[in-house]
Motif scaffolding. Structure first.
Motif: not given
Length: 431
Positions: A177-178, A181, A184-185, A272, A274-275, A277-278, A281
């Motif tokens: 998960a992390l 994220i 993505d960044h 996405s 990020t979605q 992963g968030a 998490k």
């Protein structure tokens, strides 16, 4: 099964002795098992679902992504070199922890090396390094599983394995998960560098973990190779084959459903990175940890047979939740519910299952015997990816997830057939 004298009996892991298991004198024993569980779980996602996400976002085909699951083949065949860890002791940190530390160092360096390549330009090199990560991780697991089996007394199994599952699942979510994220960044390169650094930091935990009692290597290489298997088959007789079959079948439905889950969530509901992963998490971590700890509570208050049967049914039913996601689109609530339920019930079932595996091992040959049993449990996770990649275009995603739920039936029937044998196994610690 051969008779066991009354002097070898121990307190059943199902008895409510959790107060003793977490008494002040034992806290670091249990906590270190959980922290080493984190180190054990961290590399797994990085060679399958997270690597799968990296290759998916790079535009590779579903067929190619399905073959990526074979990078984890070492997890299936680790029992072949497990006797080496029973036979040979490295010149640092004792019989088990020396191997754990060495493999953590190799794994961390290989993960950092992966960060300097991309699927578009060096897919083959990435796969090769992923194989090295899987090999070092599988070998770490051999030593860690043996260390945990040697260290935990029967009355400590429930909570010790619950902490192990908690640490393992926390690591899976960090590296899953992390990692999504961060990818993505920050990009995939920094993800693998960070994960490699975490593996190297885990060496400090290994160095301070308690030494298991009576850590004496077997006397000869022949004894290390032959005796663990002879001991297992002599103790369980005709039931030995049934135990081995159960190792493959009990978690089969779980592995089948998750074999392409990352690619499914990215391409069908189109979440996405990020979605994913968030949500993983927030809900996956909380649910997985709660499930693992609840599993420890369950096996200290329930006999092992009903726990395995009930939790096996539940972990199969949650696979049907993915059918909801086939039709929901990128609905974050639906994702949270499905991911939360999957992590919670998988954590419950895994804790009970690992208690059984631990109970079946003779502590004298714990590295080899645990490696054999856990290798069979990894068969579905490693080899079902190509089958799933072929099956999905034939039947569609909804039917695929229904089939994965039905694949739990053989394992559940075998649990019922082994009811009495499970009851005997949980009461005895073979020596």
């Amino acid at each position: 099964m051969t008779n066991v004298s009354p002097t070898t009996r121990r307190t059943p892991s199902t008895m409510p002795t959790d107060g003793a298991a977490i008494a002040p004198g034992r806290r670091w024993r249990i906590l270190s098992i959980g922290l080493l569980g984190f180190a054990s779980g961290l590399p797994l996602a990085l060679t399958n679902p997270t690597l799968q996400a990296w290759f998916t976002t790079a535009g590779l085909s579903l067929r190619d992504i399905g073959w990526i699951t074979l990078t984890g083949t070492a997890y299936v065949f680790k029992f072949l070199w497990a006797p080496l860890l029973d036979r040979f002791q490295l010149p640092w940190l004792g019989r088990r922890r020396g191997w754990i530390a060495l493999m953590q160092a190799i794994c961390g360096c290989a993960l950092i090396a992966m960060s300097f390549h991309t699927p578009q330009k060096a897919a083959a090199m990435l796969v090769l390094l992923a194989v090295l990560v899987a090999f070092s991780s599988a070998t770490q697991d051999i030593a860690y599983d043996a260390h945990r089996t040697d260290l935990l007394r029967p009355e400590e199994r429930g909570w010790g394995i619950a902490f192990m599952q908690g640490g393992y699942r926390a690591a899976m979510l960090v590296s899953g998960a992390l990692a999504l994220i961060l990818a993505d960044h920050l990009g995939w390169a920094w993800v693998y560098r960070l994960m490699g650094a975490l593996m190297l930091a885990a060496i400090l935990v290994t160095a301070t973990s308690p030494e298991a009692p009576d850590e004496q290597p077997t006397r000869s290489f022949a004894e290390a190779v032959v005796q663990p298997f002879m001991d297992f088959f002599q103790r369980y007789g005709v039931l030995a084959l049934a135990w081995l079959a159960l190792m493959v079948l009990y978690k089969l439905c779980d592995a089948f459903a998750l074999s392409l889950s990352t690619t499914f969530l990215l391409r069908v509901p189109q979440f996405s990175l990020t979605q994913l992963g968030a949500i993983n998490k927030t809900f996956g971590l909380a649910a997985g940890l709660c499930g693992a700890l609840a599993g420890g509570w369950v096996v200290t208050r329930m006999r092992l047979f009903p726990a395995l049967l009930l939790l096996g049914v539940l972990q199969a039913l949650v696979n049907l939740g993915y059918i909801w996601l086939v039709h929901s689109g990128p609905d974050l609530l639906a994702l949270a519910v499905v991911v939360g339920a999957e992590n919670f019930f998988s954590g419950l079932g895994s804790t009970a299952f690992v208690v059984l595996v631990t109970a079946l091992c003779n502590v004298r040959y714990s590295a080899t015997q645990y490696a054999l049993l856990s290798s069979l449990a990894a068969v579905g996770r490693v080899f079902l990816g190509p089958l799933a990649a072929w099956l999905v275009p034939q039947v569609g995603w909804s039917n695929f997830f229904a089939i994965t739920a039905l694949s739990a039936l053989p394992g559940l029937l075998l649990i019922c057939a082994l009811r009495r044998a499970i009851g005997r196994a949980e009461l005895v610690r073979p020596h």
